[in-house]
Scaffold this motif. Sequence first.
Motif, mmCIF file in Angstrom:
data_model
loop_
_atom_site.group_PDB
_atom_site.id
_atom_site.type_symbol
_atom_site.label_atom_id
_atom_site.label_comp_id
_atom_site.label_asym_id
_atom_site.label_seq_id
_atom_site.Cartn_x
_atom_site.Cartn_y
_atom_site.Cartn_z
ATOM 1 N N ARG A 18 24.306 47.078 50.400
ATOM 2 C CA ARG A 18 25.419 48.010 50.185
ATOM 3 C C ARG A 18 26.595 47.646 51.088
ATOM 4 N NH1 ARG A 18 28.013 52.793 51.203
ATOM 5 N NH2 ARG A 18 28.212 54.216 49.450
ATOM 6 N N ALA A 19 26.309 47.367 52.350
ATOM 7 C CA ALA A 19 27.378 46.992 53.294
ATOM 8 C C ALA A 19 28.049 45.692 52.861
ATOM 9 C CB ALA A 19 26.810 46.863 54.709
ATOM 10 N N GLU A 42 29.281 38.352 43.246
ATOM 11 C CA GLU A 42 29.292 36.953 43.672
ATOM 12 C C GLU A 42 29.760 36.836 45.123
ATOM 13 O OE1 GLU A 42 31.838 33.689 41.775
ATOM 14 O OE2 GLU A 42 30.534 34.405 40.141
ATOM 15 N N ALA A 43 30.851 37.515 45.446
ATOM 16 C CA ALA A 43 31.407 37.460 46.806
ATOM 17 C C ALA A 43 30.454 38.070 47.834
ATOM 18 C CB ALA A 43 32.757 38.168 46.852
ATOM 19 N N ALA A 44 29.657 39.044 47.399
ATOM 20 C CA ALA A 44 28.695 39.698 48.304
ATOM 21 C C ALA A 44 27.357 38.980 48.352
ATOM 22 C CB ALA A 44 28.480 41.145 47.869
ATOM 23 N N GLN A 49 23.225 43.364 39.082
ATOM 24 C CA GLN A 49 22.287 44.477 39.007
ATOM 25 C C GLN A 49 22.181 45.191 40.352
ATOM 26 O OE1 GLN A 49 21.733 41.409 37.839
ATOM 27 N NE2 GLN A 49 21.540 41.751 35.634
ATOM 28 N N THR A 50 22.269 44.426 41.438
ATOM 29 C CA THR A 50 22.224 45.040 42.770
ATOM 30 C C THR A 50 23.459 45.907 42.993
ATOM 31 O OG1 THR A 50 20.927 43.208 43.641
ATOM 32 C CG2 THR A 50 22.085 44.574 45.255
ATOM 33 N N HIS A 54 23.607 50.278 43.470
ATOM 34 C CA HIS A 54 24.283 51.055 44.512
ATOM 35 C C HIS A 54 25.475 51.849 43.975
ATOM 36 C CE1 HIS A 54 22.031 49.440 47.898
ATOM 37 N NE2 HIS A 54 22.092 48.260 47.300
ATOM 38 N N PHE A 55 26.136 51.303 42.965
ATOM 39 C CA PHE A 55 27.356 51.912 42.430
ATOM 40 C C PHE A 55 27.262 51.897 40.909
ATOM 41 C CE2 PHE A 55 28.267 49.687 46.385
ATOM 42 C CZ PHE A 55 28.663 50.749 47.182
ATOM 43 N N ALA A 56 27.220 53.054 40.309
ATOM 44 C CA ALA A 56 26.998 53.183 38.874
ATOM 45 C C ALA A 56 28.109 52.569 38.030
ATOM 46 C CB ALA A 56 26.821 54.653 38.499
ATOM 47 N N SER A 57 29.289 52.438 38.615
ATOM 48 C CA SER A 57 30.431 51.908 37.862
ATOM 49 C C SER A 57 31.439 51.295 38.826
ATOM 50 C CB SER A 57 31.105 53.031 37.073
ATOM 51 O OG SER A 57 31.692 53.968 37.979
#
Length: 189
Positions: A18-19, A42-44, A49-50, A54-57
């Motif tokens: 998440r962070a 990609e950047a994270a 899917q991950t 954490h974030f629905a949208s």
Amino acid sequence: MSEKKPVRRRRADADRSRAAILAAAVELLDEHPDASLERIAEAANVTRQTVYAHFASRDALLNAVLAELTAETMKAIDDLDLDHGSALGNALGLIDLAWRTFEQHPILLHAGQTGTADARHDPLTERLEPLIRRGQRSGEITRDLSAPWLVTTLISLGHAAGESVAAGRLNPRTAYKSLHTTLTRILQP
């Protein structure tokens, strides 16, 4: 007992993911406000899917980014000593700090926040209003306008300056100078 370790590890992994997503989103959205969730994933260095876990949208992620930036800004404001010194100077210093945040994080200029009813403004209002009241009592800040109206005006003009930059009508430096001059004139008795 061995069941608790995987739960903790999974939670720690989720917190790290998440962070990483939030950090990547802040950086990428500052440069490319229309960046897709796929590019952010990609950047994270996580899967799309991950991100969705954490974030629905995209809107949910954008709201989390704005909440993160708001929290950082409020911490910086809390580090200011607003209870001492010139109330007018402190009010302008607080606005200057908020503007620097806009400059550092252009996503704030493109996030579509309008109006002052946004709950993200509540912490700012909670700090600005007592400061303005203190300045009104000392005679540094005009008493011709109520403190709540001055807070609304400061926030609204900050948004107007940011919107002018986002629309390309003003460059950031001109917008900042115009905002600072206007707010000084409004606040002074």
